[in-house]
Write a protein that holds these residues in place. Structure first.
Motif, short mmCIF file in Angstrom:
data_model
loop_
_atom_site.label_atom_id
_atom_site.label_comp_id
_atom_site.label_asym_id
_atom_site.label_seq_id
_atom_site.Cartn_x
_atom_site.Cartn_y
_atom_site.Cartn_z
N LEU A 1 -61.97 21.30 -19.47
CA LEU A 1 -62.62 20.41 -18.51
C LEU A 1 -61.75 19.19 -18.19
O LEU A 1 -61.28 18.53 -19.12
N TYR B 1 -69.33 16.51 -17.53
CA TYR B 1 -68.47 16.95 -16.43
C TYR B 1 -69.31 17.33 -15.20
O TYR B 1 -68.99 16.93 -14.07
N VAL C 1 -61.29 23.54 -13.32
CA VAL C 1 -61.75 23.88 -14.67
C VAL C 1 -61.10 25.21 -15.00
O VAL C 1 -61.31 26.21 -14.31
N PRO D 1 -66.11 23.39 -9.11
CA PRO D 1 -65.08 22.42 -9.50
C PRO D 1 -64.20 22.00 -8.32
O PRO D 1 -64.07 22.74 -7.34
#
Length: 223
Positions: free
Chosen positions: A165, A208, A110, A104
């Protein structure tokens, strides 16, 4: 006596070189320019490679040869990619993965809420895919230590994970521990969970991961 590089490689041939960048697998085919048998170095042409930024000194790489992989580390990368050969290994785990894993963006993390018995801990995801998520816990914090102890004593149990998310909301998963490892001089514990989502929540994670994958590739091409 060690492995002779000239028995594995041939100057002028192209080889598939694999590494990972922010957990995203990177694969490129490069021409072998020269071999230094004494120093165990391999020099590849890298001028036209769009993923040149993934190969920094010390980066682990796997060169595919005859169904196996020559493991090494980047020695230097300027006009040429120079790799120091270490040993022959089997196919690495990151190449075998069934789904894409990404790291991420630290600026848009996240957040994973881990529920273990009566404990509820929020932490940032280290990496995430459709089928799993990795988190980091500080093992010296009392609450984290209790959670780690419970998980270690119940290796086959499923725990509730709430994965928050960026832009896609929260996805609920049942998570089972796949691996635990110590990081950064024993201060942190990385826990890798196998994650099972509902169809709807899995789609959130898929979107995502795809968007983050595109961000990583775009940033890599700019290096």
């Amino acid at each position: 006596m060690g492995t002779k590089l000239t028995s594995l490689f041939k100057e002028g041939e192209k080889y598939q070189i694999n590494t990972k960048y922010k957990e995203l697998p990177i694969k490129t085919n490069l021409k072998l320019l020269w071999i230094d048998e004494n120093m165990k170095l391999l020099g590849f042409s890298i001028g036209a490679c769009v993923f040149k930024g993934a190969f920094t000194p010390g980066t682990e790489v796997y060169i595919k040869i005859n169904g196996k992989y020559a493991y090494g580390k980047v020695f230097s990368c300027s006009n040429e990619l120079v790799i120091e050969f270490k040993e022959i290994r089997k196919e690495p785990e990151f190449i075998r993965r069934r789904t894409v894993r990404v790291e991420p963006d630290p600026a848009n993390p996240v957040v994973v809420e881990l529920k273990v018995d009566s404990y509820s801990i929020k932490t940032k995801a280290k990496d995430i895919s459709e089928t799993g998520v990795g988190v980091i816990l500080e093992k010296d914090k009392p609450e984290s230590a209790e959670v780690i102890d419970i998980i270690q004593k119940n290796p086959n149990s499923w725990f509730d994970l709430y994965v928050h998310l960026p832009k896609h909301g929260t996805a609920h998963a049942k998570g089972r521990v796949r691996n635990l490892s110590i990081e950064e001089e024993g201060i942190y514990i990385r826990i890798g969970f196998e994650a099972e989502y509902s169809k709807e929540d899995r789609e959130k994670v898929r979107r995502y991961v795809f968007e983050r994958q595109q961000e990583i590739i775009k940033s890599l091409k700019m290096l």
